[in-house]
Design an enzyme around this catalytic site. Sequence first.
Site, PDB file in Angstrom:
ATOM      1  N   GLU A 155       2.622  -9.529   6.492  1.00  0.00           N
ATOM      2  CA  GLU A 155       2.818  -9.215   7.911  1.00  0.00           C
ATOM      3  C   GLU A 155       2.216  -7.882   8.330  1.00  0.00           C
ATOM      4  OE1 GLU A 155       5.339 -10.053   5.772  1.00  0.00           O
ATOM      5  OE2 GLU A 155       7.051 -10.809   6.896  1.00  0.00           O
ATOM      6  N   ASP A 215       7.695 -12.140   4.514  1.00  0.00           N
ATOM      7  CA  ASP A 215       9.032 -11.837   3.999  1.00  0.00           C
ATOM      8  C   ASP A 215       9.756 -13.087   3.489  1.00  0.00           C
ATOM      9  OD1 ASP A 215       8.759  -9.156   4.504  1.00  0.00           O
ATOM     10  OD2 ASP A 215       9.675  -9.246   6.488  1.00  0.00           O
ATOM     11  N   ASP A 229      12.522 -14.616   4.047  1.00  0.00           N
ATOM     12  CA  ASP A 229      13.633 -15.165   4.832  1.00  0.00           C
ATOM     13  C   ASP A 229      13.097 -16.245   5.766  1.00  0.00           C
ATOM     14  OD1 ASP A 229      12.238 -13.667   6.673  1.00  0.00           O
ATOM     15  OD2 ASP A 229      13.819 -12.196   7.009  1.00  0.00           O
ATOM     16  N   GLU A 270      12.449 -16.225   8.924  1.00  0.00           N
ATOM     17  CA  GLU A 270      11.391 -15.761   9.815  1.00  0.00           C
ATOM     18  C   GLU A 270      10.067 -15.680   9.047  1.00  0.00           C
ATOM     19  OE1 GLU A 270      11.139 -15.336  13.819  1.00  0.00           O
ATOM     20  OE2 GLU A 270      13.034 -15.377  12.715  1.00  0.00           O
ATOM     21  N   ARG A 294      16.652  -7.195   4.607  1.00  0.00           N
ATOM     22  CA  ARG A 294      17.364  -8.158   5.478  1.00  0.00           C
ATOM     23  C   ARG A 294      18.028  -9.185   4.577  1.00  0.00           C
ATOM     24  NH1 ARG A 294      12.410  -7.235   8.012  1.00  0.00           N
ATOM     25  NH2 ARG A 294      12.610  -5.985   9.904  1.00  0.00           N
TER      26      ARG A 294
END
Length: 855
Positions: free
Chosen positions: A8, A81, A83, A85, A303
Amino acid sequence: MKNLVIVESPAKAKTINKILGKDYVVKASMGHVRDLPERELGVDVERDFKPKYVNIKTREKVLKELKALAKDADCIYLAPDPDREGEAIAWHLKTALEDKKRPVEFKRVTYNEITAPAIRAAFAEPRAVDQAKVDSQQARRILDRIVGYKVSPLLWRRIRGASSAGRVQSIAVRLVCEREREIQNFKAEEYWILGAKVRKFIDPRDPFAITLARIDGKKAEVKSSEQAQTIHADLEGRTLRVSSIIRREITRRAPPAFITSTLQQAASNRYGFTPKRTMQIAQKLYEGKDFGEGPTGLITYMRTDSVALSPIAINAVREFIGREFGAEFVPEKPNFYRVKADAQAAHEAIRPTDAFRTPEKLAQFLDTDELKLYRLIWERFVACQMASAKIAQRTAEIEAIPPPDSESTYLFRATTSEVLFPGYMRVTGIEEERRAERKKGEEEEEEETLVKLPPLEEGETVEKLDWTGERKETQPPPRYTEASLVKALEENGVGRPSTYASILSTIVDRRYVEKDKRALKPTTMGFNVNDFLVQYLPSLFDVQFTARMEEELDSVEAGNLTWVSMLGTFYGSFKDWVEKAKGPPADIGKLNGILEMLSAVREWAPPTKRGKRTYSDEEFVNSVREQLAAEEKVVSERQFEALLKLAARYKGQISDFDARANQVGIATELADLERASEPPDDAMRERIQLLVGVPFNPPRQIGKRVYDDSVFFGSLKEQVDSGRRLSDNQLHHLDKMILKYAGHIPDFEQRTAALGLQAETQADPNIGPLLELSQQIVTWKPAVQRGNRVWDDKEFMDSLRGQFAAKKSLSPRQVMALKKMLSRYADQISEYDGRAEELGLLAKPKRKSASPKEG
């Protein structure tokens, strides 16, 4: 090129590129590259909620570069990442980069830390994109879009100046509003804490305090001064004797390593960081910092809602504890903590990537806030694998011996404690732990005031020096802070680790909630919006319902529920709720009365065209008549309000208008309409006058939009000059502009104070001294042009001085920029090293050396 890796952020790309080497090209997508369209629903609710994804405009250049690189790649590693998202970003990248003419292999890699072993292990075991995770994120996105798109217009119609409604954010606003009403409705009650100051009859004779605990065998509850005086009178003359000594040993276990919510709470409580600020700092620590050997990730993924730790990390920290503190501080077996049932099992708690990398070793490489957060994470992680603390607690129970003619009994207590073995508190600090325990108030016995208690024996009498009494009042529940609101959201099952910070930022940015120091309180707008949503959409904005939706999204991720069926069930109820929220049907009697009055109109205004739609007063009135006649659909309150406005507009063609309005029963509504259309008031005109003649900044371009303060102000001035009031939103932006140009407004403080417009003073007392240090800088570096922007240190510093002189405040971002600039010119500041700790100055930049390993 054989291998393309997409992450990202550029910072993460730089760190991973260093680890993987020259056989890989690592690029950043800058987050999401596709999303639902901005100006339409973008979801076909009739066809299984099929989303319409479009490329994000600000990512067009990035996508173009990635597509070009993908053409030459044999394998594309999707490494966002770990997760939901991140999984969705990976899926969107795969969809956007797939080329049917030239098939290429896509592989998904995930990792919880950005270190060489973790990255190499992740690339050794790639997998396919997890569609269940993608579906869960997609369901959340569509759910939020439907709620926002369908509910927000209801707010705009009913509440002037309302921004929008968010599915989860509105729950946060509700919690804040309900707490504020609890506080407003709270009735304080008087109570008294009674006790005595006493001492032994033999050495040591230092006085100590005892507190009345029981009266006649029951908990002491003293509700009035009269009752307190009666008790004191009854105690007078009694002998105080130690009736028992209670000893117990308390074993206190360390708390688990941080998860997202607990890290945000701890950083807020200890350092005053907002959740957003905490996550920004944590992101930097996760993505990698350079401390002499190239960038390396310092903490695991931040997170997470799991307190689990990897066996490798546990073994490493146990070795560190044994070396640093001694074998007695290492428990016989590792400490394990219960993981919530709905926690993301693949994730770890937030921890340092290397326990041996102590905060002291990193002090010269991290800025002040980064070091604070790293220390917090490091201490909590090390502590969670240390032996429990052992505390000896001694409680003396002292009775007031009753005289022969009295049956009333009084029992006093005094408690002291001593740390027998500090255990994990050797790292966290004993005083810090005591503060934490006082906040939690977990055990009633520990809520008692601890005193310095001398040696006492059962049966021993003590000397009364003075009876004590303190009047107190019960306190209302405290306002939420950002930390306690995150805790409340988590306890209610609302939101997830990736959303807490954005939820809090959103409700403040939308002006539904404001900060009073560190406390959160609802604005008038926040109250109005919450009251409307709770009244008209109670099921949708119910805390338990929102928590159930989170559970269903978890079920989608687990593969136990399809995202389409989940949304289908939700939407079936949602449609009915929204239809009811549009309001009750209009009063038929008043409606027919207005239509009868409008039948007198002979000259209608010509139709007007706005965009692709044509608006006709006459056609609208006829459509309402047809709607009434057909009896298929009720006429709404909104349509009734539109007819009311038309009646006022055409009153000149309606004979005996006022009399007929009274007869129909719409005189009050018409009067309200007239007030809303009143011209601008004096305060509004004075606000405009403040900015007349101000030299506005040049227009600035952000993306494809141009922001021109001069043009915007001109439009507001023209509107007010023409006799039209500004909306609440326009007033908000006008006030922000006034504060922005405060330095150019004569008598700013006096004139704005009269209008109730005050600049918020920055709480940081170091800004003035920091600016004073900048006065020592004599030689400024030449201005540098990067792209279309010119970066001029001296000009920037002058602008900070000007703003602080006018407004006595700088934003946190500006303060950090000021500190960074001072560090670059530290050689010209004689007091820099001496005042570094006092003012939170950054470490001086390291001079470049011929040897890359030095420093």
